[in-house]
Design a protein around this motif. Structure first.
Motif, PDB file in Angstrom:
ATOM      1  N   ALA A  85      -4.254  -6.223 -40.101  1.00 26.90           N
ATOM      2  CA  ALA A  85      -5.388  -6.700 -40.882  1.00 26.90           C
ATOM      3  C   ALA A  85      -5.140  -6.250 -42.316  1.00 26.90           C
ATOM      4  O   ALA A  85      -4.840  -5.088 -42.566  1.00 26.90           O
ATOM      5  N   CYS A  86      -5.232  -7.170 -43.250  1.00 28.02           N
ATOM      6  CA  CYS A  86      -4.947  -6.878 -44.658  1.00 28.02           C
ATOM      7  C   CYS A  86      -6.193  -7.081 -45.502  1.00 28.02           C
ATOM      8  O   CYS A  86      -6.846  -8.123 -45.418  1.00 28.02           O
ATOM      9  N   VAL A  87      -6.509  -6.087 -46.321  1.00 26.07           N
ATOM     10  CA  VAL A  87      -7.626  -6.163 -47.255  1.00 26.07           C
ATOM     11  C   VAL A  87      -7.059  -6.627 -48.591  1.00 26.07           C
ATOM     12  O   VAL A  87      -6.120  -6.031 -49.113  1.00 26.07           O
ATOM     13  N   TRP A  88      -7.631  -7.698 -49.126  1.00 21.22           N
ATOM     14  CA  TRP A  88      -7.138  -8.309 -50.360  1.00 21.22           C
ATOM     15  C   TRP A  88      -8.171  -8.167 -51.468  1.00 21.22           C
ATOM     16  O   TRP A  88      -9.366  -8.160 -51.215  1.00 21.22           O
TER      17      TRP A  88
ATOM     18  N   ASN B 287     -14.890  -9.440 -39.397  1.00 21.74           N
ATOM     19  CA  ASN B 287     -16.119  -9.801 -40.077  1.00 21.74           C
ATOM     20  C   ASN B 287     -16.712  -8.574 -40.747  1.00 21.74           C
ATOM     21  O   ASN B 287     -16.652  -7.483 -40.197  1.00 21.74           O
ATOM     22  N   TYR B 288     -17.246  -8.771 -41.939  1.00 23.90           N
ATOM     23  CA  TYR B 288     -17.951  -7.699 -42.633  1.00 23.90           C
ATOM     24  C   TYR B 288     -19.325  -7.525 -42.010  1.00 23.90           C
ATOM     25  O   TYR B 288     -19.924  -8.488 -41.513  1.00 23.90           O
ATOM     26  N   THR B 289     -19.839  -6.307 -42.040  1.00 26.11           N
ATOM     27  CA  THR B 289     -21.214  -6.082 -41.621  1.00 26.11           C
ATOM     28  C   THR B 289     -22.129  -6.786 -42.611  1.00 26.11           C
ATOM     29  O   THR B 289     -21.713  -7.140 -43.719  1.00 26.11           O
ATOM     30  N   ALA B 290     -23.372  -6.991 -42.214  1.00 27.13           N
ATOM     31  CA  ALA B 290     -24.314  -7.723 -43.064  1.00 27.13           C
ATOM     32  C   ALA B 290     -24.467  -7.097 -44.448  1.00 27.13           C
ATOM     33  O   ALA B 290     -24.634  -7.796 -45.432  1.00 27.13           O
ATOM     34  N   ASN B 291     -24.361  -5.754 -44.541  1.00 25.34           N
ATOM     35  CA  ASN B 291     -24.512  -5.081 -45.832  1.00 25.34           C
ATOM     36  C   ASN B 291     -23.175  -4.880 -46.551  1.00 25.34           C
ATOM     37  O   ASN B 291     -23.125  -4.244 -47.594  1.00 25.34           O
ATOM     38  N   LYS B 292     -22.084  -5.403 -45.981  1.00 20.88           N
ATOM     39  CA  LYS B 292     -20.734  -5.353 -46.566  1.00 20.88           C
ATOM     40  C   LYS B 292     -20.171  -3.946 -46.704  1.00 20.88           C
ATOM     41  O   LYS B 292     -19.191  -3.734 -47.395  1.00 20.88           O
ATOM     42  N   GLN B 293     -20.768  -2.957 -46.025  1.00 21.82           N
ATOM     43  CA  GLN B 293     -20.294  -1.584 -46.136  1.00 21.82           C
ATOM     44  C   GLN B 293     -19.115  -1.293 -45.215  1.00 21.82           C
ATOM     45  O   GLN B 293     -18.443  -0.276 -45.359  1.00 21.82           O
ATOM     46  N   ALA B 294     -18.870  -2.183 -44.268  1.00 18.91           N
ATOM     47  CA  ALA B 294     -17.752  -1.979 -43.347  1.00 18.91           C
ATOM     48  C   ALA B 294     -17.279  -3.327 -42.833  1.00 18.91           C
ATOM     49  O   ALA B 294     -17.980  -4.338 -42.949  1.00 18.91           O
TER      50      ALA B 294
ATOM     51  N   GLY C  50      -9.683  -7.893 -31.254  1.00 22.28           N
ATOM     52  CA  GLY C  50      -8.584  -8.698 -30.742  1.00 22.28           C
ATOM     53  C   GLY C  50      -8.430  -8.540 -29.253  1.00 22.28           C
ATOM     54  O   GLY C  50      -9.415  -8.416 -28.533  1.00 22.28           O
ATOM     55  N   LEU C  51      -7.188  -8.522 -28.789  1.00 20.43           N
ATOM     56  CA  LEU C  51      -6.919  -8.461 -27.352  1.00 20.43           C
ATOM     57  C   LEU C  51      -7.233  -7.115 -26.723  1.00 20.43           C
ATOM     58  O   LEU C  51      -7.504  -7.033 -25.533  1.00 20.43           O
ATOM     59  N   MET C  52      -7.166  -6.039 -27.488  1.00 15.45           N
ATOM     60  CA  MET C  52      -7.428  -4.712 -26.941  1.00 15.45           C
ATOM     61  C   MET C  52      -8.930  -4.508 -26.740  1.00 15.45           C
ATOM     62  O   MET C  52      -9.735  -5.068 -27.472  1.00 15.45           O
ATOM     63  N   PRO C  53      -9.322  -3.698 -25.755  1.00 19.02           N
ATOM     64  CA  PRO C  53     -10.753  -3.477 -25.497  1.00 19.02           C
ATOM     65  C   PRO C  53     -11.367  -2.451 -26.455  1.00 19.02           C
ATOM     66  O   PRO C  53     -11.846  -1.406 -26.042  1.00 19.02           O
ATOM     67  N   ASN C  54     -11.308  -2.752 -27.745  1.00 20.03           N
ATOM     68  CA  ASN C  54     -11.943  -1.892 -28.745  1.00 20.03           C
ATOM     69  C   ASN C  54     -12.196  -2.682 -30.016  1.00 20.03           C
ATOM     70  O   ASN C  54     -11.673  -3.776 -30.192  1.00 20.03           O
ATOM     71  N   VAL C  55     -13.020  -2.123 -30.872  1.00 24.16           N
ATOM     72  CA  VAL C  55     -13.257  -2.678 -32.205  1.00 24.16           C
ATOM     73  C   VAL C  55     -12.846  -1.612 -33.199  1.00 24.16           C
ATOM     74  O   VAL C  55     -13.209  -0.443 -33.061  1.00 24.16           O
ATOM     75  N   THR C  56     -12.062  -2.003 -34.181  1.00 21.83           N
ATOM     76  CA  THR C  56     -11.681  -1.104 -35.258  1.00 21.83           C
ATOM     77  C   THR C  56     -12.669  -1.308 -36.403  1.00 21.83           C
ATOM     78  O   THR C  56     -12.944  -2.445 -36.784  1.00 21.83           O
ATOM     79  N   ILE C  57     -13.214  -0.222 -36.930  1.00 19.36           N
ATOM     80  CA  ILE C  57     -14.178  -0.276 -38.033  1.00 19.36           C
ATOM     81  C   ILE C  57     -13.533   0.356 -39.258  1.00 19.36           C
ATOM     82  O   ILE C  57     -13.009   1.462 -39.195  1.00 19.36           O
ATOM     83  N   ARG C  58     -13.559  -0.357 -40.395  1.00 20.20           N
ATOM     84  CA  ARG C  58     -13.021   0.173 -41.651  1.00 20.20           C
ATOM     85  C   ARG C  58     -14.134   0.190 -42.685  1.00 20.20           C
ATOM     86  O   ARG C  58     -14.742  -0.839 -42.967  1.00 20.20           O
TER      87      ARG C  58
ATOM     88  N   GLY D  79     -12.421   3.311 -46.972  1.00 17.86           N
ATOM     89  CA  GLY D  79     -11.159   2.998 -46.331  1.00 17.86           C
ATOM     90  C   GLY D  79     -10.971   3.732 -45.013  1.00 17.86           C
ATOM     91  O   GLY D  79      -9.956   3.594 -44.354  1.00 17.86           O
ATOM     92  N   ARG D  80     -11.966   4.523 -44.618  1.00 10.51           N
ATOM     93  CA  ARG D  80     -11.891   5.284 -43.365  1.00 10.51           C
ATOM     94  C   ARG D  80     -11.869   4.326 -42.176  1.00 10.51           C
ATOM     95  O   ARG D  80     -12.647   3.383 -42.100  1.00 10.51           O
ATOM     96  N   VAL D  81     -10.964   4.576 -41.224  1.00 13.61           N
ATOM     97  CA  VAL D  81     -10.799   3.716 -40.058  1.00 13.61           C
ATOM     98  C   VAL D  81     -11.135   4.492 -38.797  1.00 13.61           C
ATOM     99  O   VAL D  81     -10.686   5.625 -38.620  1.00 13.61           O
ATOM    100  N   SER D  82     -11.943   3.901 -37.928  1.00 23.61           N
ATOM    101  CA  SER D  82     -12.253   4.497 -36.631  1.00 23.61           C
ATOM    102  C   SER D  82     -12.293   3.383 -35.594  1.00 23.61           C
ATOM    103  O   SER D  82     -12.364   2.202 -35.929  1.00 23.61           O
ATOM    104  N   GLU D  83     -12.233   3.770 -34.325  1.00 26.64           N
ATOM    105  CA  GLU D  83     -12.252   2.790 -33.254  1.00 26.64           C
ATOM    106  C   GLU D  83     -13.400   3.060 -32.297  1.00 26.64           C
ATOM    107  O   GLU D  83     -13.767   4.205 -32.059  1.00 26.64           O
ATOM    108  N   VAL D  84     -13.941   1.985 -31.743  1.00 22.21           N
ATOM    109  CA  VAL D  84     -15.000   2.060 -30.756  1.00 22.21           C
ATOM    110  C   VAL D  84     -14.502   1.343 -29.505  1.00 22.21           C
ATOM    111  O   VAL D  84     -14.130   0.164 -29.568  1.00 22.21           O
ATOM    112  N   GLY D  85     -14.457   2.053 -28.368  1.00 23.68           N
ATOM    113  CA  GLY D  85     -14.009   1.468 -27.119  1.00 23.68           C
ATOM    114  C   GLY D  85     -15.042   0.523 -26.533  1.00 23.68           C
ATOM    115  O   GLY D  85     -16.243   0.746 -26.657  1.00 23.68           O
ATOM    116  N   LEU D  86     -14.560  -0.549 -25.915  1.00 19.46           N
ATOM    117  CA  LEU D  86     -15.426  -1.546 -25.293  1.00 19.46           C
ATOM    118  C   LEU D  86     -14.914  -1.860 -23.890  1.00 19.46           C
ATOM    119  O   LEU D  86     -13.754  -1.593 -23.581  1.00 19.46           O
ATOM    120  N   PRO D  87     -15.738  -2.470 -23.049  1.00 25.85           N
ATOM    121  CA  PRO D  87     -15.278  -2.801 -21.705  1.00 25.85           C
ATOM    122  C   PRO D  87     -14.350  -4.010 -21.647  1.00 25.85           C
ATOM    123  O   PRO D  87     -13.712  -4.263 -20.627  1.00 25.85           O
TER     124      PRO D  87
END
Length: 112
Positions: free
Chosen positions: A34-37, A62-69, A74-82, A87-95
């Motif tokens: 994922a590239c930030v431009w 997709n950006y959050t509604a307030n554009k703060q993150a 994708g294919l993995m069962p998680n969402v990456t939040i930036r 620029g801090r990156v964290s992951e949230v596991g999903l089923p």
């Protein structure tokens, strides 16, 4: 048809793009990144300011509604939040895997 713009940082197909505003956007692709431009109004150039390697293909961003993150899925069962500012990156596991992400606003009016 002819392309209006071409960005060659991705090594494979770009699956999704999300815009924070007129100068900032993020692309996600088949190359597990994922590239930030950022667009410079003065020279009208577009520069990659951050390139995140992901565990698998990036199908949705997709950006959050307030554009703060920005949320990256994708294919993995998680969402990456930036965080947009940090620029801090964290992951949230999903089923299950994530094929689409929609900005959400809490009923209280707070953007999530």
């Amino acid at each position: 048809g002819a392309s209006l713009a071409s960005y060659h940082l991705h090594d494979a197909a770009v699956w999704d793009v999300a815009f924070a505003d007129e100068e900032s956007f993020i692309t996600g692709g088949e190359d597990h990144s994922a590239c930030v431009w950022s667009r410079d109004n003065v020279g009208d150039t577009v520069t990659c300011v951050d390139n995140m390697r992901c565990a698998n293909d990036v199908y949705t961003i997709n950006y959050t509604a307030n554009k703060q993150a920005v949320a990256i899925g994708g294919l993995m069962p998680n969402v990456t939040i930036r965080g947009s500012a940090t620029g801090r990156v964290s992951e949230v596991g999903l089923p299950t895997s994530v094929q689409a992400i929609t900005p959400y606003s809490h009923p209280s009016g707070a953007a999530c």
